[in-house]
Design a protein around this motif. Structure first.
Motif, mmCIF file in Angstrom:
data_model
loop_
_atom_site.group_PDB
_atom_site.id
_atom_site.type_symbol
_atom_site.label_atom_id
_atom_site.label_comp_id
_atom_site.label_asym_id
_atom_site.label_seq_id
_atom_site.Cartn_x
_atom_site.Cartn_y
_atom_site.Cartn_z
ATOM 1 N N HIS A 76 -7.089 13.171 0.435
ATOM 2 C CA HIS A 76 -7.411 11.880 1.045
ATOM 3 C C HIS A 76 -8.013 10.930 0.021
ATOM 4 O O HIS A 76 -7.684 9.736 -0.022
ATOM 5 C CB HIS A 76 -8.387 12.072 2.212
ATOM 6 C CG HIS A 76 -7.730 12.612 3.450
ATOM 7 N ND1 HIS A 76 -8.452 13.095 4.523
ATOM 8 C CD2 HIS A 76 -6.430 12.740 3.797
ATOM 9 C CE1 HIS A 76 -7.620 13.506 5.465
ATOM 10 N NE2 HIS A 76 -6.385 13.305 5.042
ATOM 11 N N GLU A 135 0.978 4.092 -2.875
ATOM 12 C CA GLU A 135 0.777 5.515 -2.623
ATOM 13 C C GLU A 135 1.954 6.332 -3.146
ATOM 14 O O GLU A 135 1.772 7.374 -3.782
ATOM 15 C CB GLU A 135 0.591 5.796 -1.135
ATOM 16 C CG GLU A 135 0.409 7.288 -0.879
ATOM 17 C CD GLU A 135 0.046 7.626 0.549
ATOM 18 O OE1 GLU A 135 -0.596 8.681 0.749
ATOM 19 O OE2 GLU A 135 0.410 6.865 1.456
ATOM 20 N N SER A 159 -0.496 7.523 -5.944
ATOM 21 C CA SER A 159 -1.194 8.651 -5.307
ATOM 22 C C SER A 159 -0.439 9.954 -5.539
ATOM 23 O O SER A 159 -1.059 11.016 -5.716
ATOM 24 C CB SER A 159 -1.355 8.410 -3.806
ATOM 25 O OG SER A 159 -2.036 7.208 -3.538
ATOM 26 N N HIS A 185 -10.386 0.684 -0.416
ATOM 27 C CA HIS A 185 -9.834 2.022 -0.691
ATOM 28 C C HIS A 185 -10.729 2.792 -1.651
ATOM 29 O O HIS A 185 -10.971 3.996 -1.465
ATOM 30 C CB HIS A 185 -8.414 1.917 -1.254
ATOM 31 C CG HIS A 185 -7.378 1.659 -0.210
ATOM 32 N ND1 HIS A 185 -7.138 2.534 0.836
ATOM 33 C CD2 HIS A 185 -6.500 0.633 -0.044
ATOM 34 C CE1 HIS A 185 -6.160 2.047 1.603
ATOM 35 N NE2 HIS A 185 -5.768 0.901 1.099
ATOM 36 N N LYS A 192 -13.745 3.988 0.266
ATOM 37 C CA LYS A 192 -13.429 5.128 1.135
ATOM 38 C C LYS A 192 -13.282 6.417 0.326
ATOM 39 O O LYS A 192 -13.704 7.491 0.769
ATOM 40 C CB LYS A 192 -12.149 4.842 1.921
ATOM 41 C CG LYS A 192 -12.324 3.806 3.025
ATOM 42 C CD LYS A 192 -11.013 3.573 3.772
ATOM 43 C CE LYS A 192 -11.207 2.587 4.917
ATOM 44 N NZ LYS A 192 -9.932 2.302 5.637
ATOM 45 N N ALA A 193 -12.681 6.296 -0.871
ATOM 46 C CA ALA A 193 -12.517 7.476 -1.724
ATOM 47 C C ALA A 193 -13.874 8.035 -2.127
ATOM 48 O O ALA A 193 -14.095 9.260 -2.121
ATOM 49 C CB ALA A 193 -11.704 7.117 -2.968
ATOM 50 N N SER A 199 -5.287 9.690 -2.178
ATOM 51 C CA SER A 199 -4.492 8.679 -1.488
ATOM 52 C C SER A 199 -5.127 7.307 -1.636
ATOM 53 O O SER A 199 -4.458 6.321 -1.987
ATOM 54 C CB SER A 199 -4.354 9.048 -0.005
ATOM 55 O OG SER A 199 -3.709 8.018 0.719
ATOM 56 N N HIS A 200 -6.435 7.226 -1.375
ATOM 57 C CA HIS A 200 -7.128 5.942 -1.467
ATOM 58 C C HIS A 200 -7.166 5.413 -2.910
ATOM 59 O O HIS A 200 -6.946 4.217 -3.145
ATOM 60 C CB HIS A 200 -8.554 6.077 -0.930
ATOM 61 C CG HIS A 200 -8.641 6.220 0.555
ATOM 62 N ND1 HIS A 200 -8.159 5.261 1.428
ATOM 63 C CD2 HIS A 200 -9.160 7.210 1.325
ATOM 64 C CE1 HIS A 200 -8.378 5.651 2.675
ATOM 65 N NE2 HIS A 200 -8.973 6.825 2.644
ATOM 66 N N GLU A 237 0.834 -1.199 0.000
ATOM 67 C CA GLU A 237 0.000 0.000 0.000
ATOM 68 C C GLU A 237 0.877 1.261 0.000
ATOM 69 O O GLU A 237 0.587 2.232 -0.703
ATOM 70 C CB GLU A 237 -0.918 0.008 1.220
ATOM 71 C CG GLU A 237 -2.074 -0.979 1.137
ATOM 72 C CD GLU A 237 -2.907 -0.981 2.405
ATOM 73 O OE1 GLU A 237 -4.041 -0.483 2.362
ATOM 74 O OE2 GLU A 237 -2.413 -1.480 3.445
ATOM 75 N N LYS A 271 -3.726 4.118 -3.927
ATOM 76 C CA LYS A 271 -3.434 2.820 -3.306
ATOM 77 C C LYS A 271 -4.189 1.704 -4.015
ATOM 78 O O LYS A 271 -3.629 0.629 -4.282
ATOM 79 C CB LYS A 271 -3.790 2.848 -1.822
ATOM 80 C CG LYS A 271 -2.836 3.675 -0.968
ATOM 81 C CD LYS A 271 -3.334 3.765 0.473
ATOM 82 C CE LYS A 271 -2.419 4.643 1.323
ATOM 83 N NZ LYS A 271 -2.943 4.825 2.696
#
Length: 303
Positions: A161, A138, A142, A234, A237-238, A164-165, A134, A168
């Motif tokens: 953020h 990133e 990312s 991920h 979450k994004a 980032s997700h 991960e 990943k």
């Protein structure tokens, strides 16, 4: 060099970047076309830089030459930020972007350093857990979105953020897609973490040496499923952050679309990375269908 010649040289450098991305990273090339014109040059220069560093180890027969290419790029970044000329079209385009947008040197350095560390891994140096992969994802994926947001003047913690997700997820899924390629090349490091491989009985240890059994099997498919599930989390979450992400950031986050396409293709193949369908079209689906998915998300301002 007079002003007209310098302008022509920079334009040629950007054209080179666009062609590199189109040739070697087509699914992200289509994503970048959805960006506002004011952001495209920077995005193509950054993505072309990623193409150069991602392919450094694949275009040479001697790994040491590949590491040398990565070290050259590490030095090139220092020269660019010192306003020294670097005779390479991608470096020239990157230099123009850095001068215009004042983007962060640390993210560029972090990206190439991650590639160097990965290239220096021994064949039997297996990541201990998925967290290591991960971080690699990133640092290499990312970061491209962080820098594109920065070049577009978009300052948003929520967008960072989400990036980032998405990075990943993209990185993990592309590592899974590349497993057959790396398995076919002698001396290539593996991208299945030791704890996942142990859980599914595909970690072989003999004489103090460990290796992953890289052949189609239920154990490998289950290991791929575990890693793909982390990528899926991920992406979820994004998307949960979408309500707080500024609208101008949505086109930068479109790489979530190819990540989801690849995730869906893996699911259809029952997480068998050796399934030939994964190598067809755009990430396992027809280029037209992929293009329509991307256009739909861009039109709806979603990712």
């Amino acid at each position: 060099m007079n002003g007209a010649s310098k302008f022509s040289s920079i334009q040629a450098a950007f054209s080179y970047c666009v062609q590199q991305v189109r040739t070697y990273d087509y699914h992200h090339y289509l994503c970048l076309l959805q960006l506002p014109p004011t952001m495209r040059k920077a995005a193509f220069a950054l993505r072309a830089f990623n193409v150069e560093t991602a392919r450094a180890m694949d275009v040479v027969s001697n790994p040491m030459i590949g590491v040398g290419r990565l070290l050259w790029w590490q030095e090139a970044i220092d020269k660019i930020f010192s306003k020294k000329k670097v005779e390479h079209p991608t470096a020239q385009a990157l230099s123009a972007v850095i001068l215009e947008h004042k983007i962060s040197k640390s993210w560029l350095k972090r990206s190439v350093e991650a590639r160097i560390n990965d290239a220096n891994r021994e064949e039997n140096d297996i990541p201990s857990n998925i967290g290591e992969l991960e971080k690699y994802a990133e640092d290499t994926m990312s970061t491209l979105m962080y820098l594109t947001l920065q070049a577009g003047g978009i300052h948003s913690t929520a967008a960072d953020h989400a990036a980032s997700h998405i990075g990943k997820a993209s990185g993990l899924l592309l590592l899974l897609k590349s497993l057959p390629y790396h398995a076919s090349r002698a001396g290539q490091a593996t991208y299945i973490p030791a704890d996942v491989a142990t859980n599914h009985g595909i970690l072989l240890t003999e004489g103090g040496r460990s290796e992953i059994r890289m052949e189609p099997s239920e154990g490998l498919s289950n290991a791929v499923f575990d890693m793909a599930s982390v990528a899926s989390i991920h992406l979820k979450k994004a998307r949960e952050l979408a309500g707080t992400v500024p609208r101008e950031a949505f086109p930068v986050l479109l790489p979530a679309v190819p990540a989801q396409v690849l995730l869906d293709s893996l699911e259809r193949s029952h997480f068998n990375v050796f399934d030939p369908r994964l190598a067809r079209g755009a990430l396992g689906i027809s280029p037209l269908w992929y293009h329509l998915k991307l256009q739909w998300c861009a039109w709806r301002r979603s990712y």
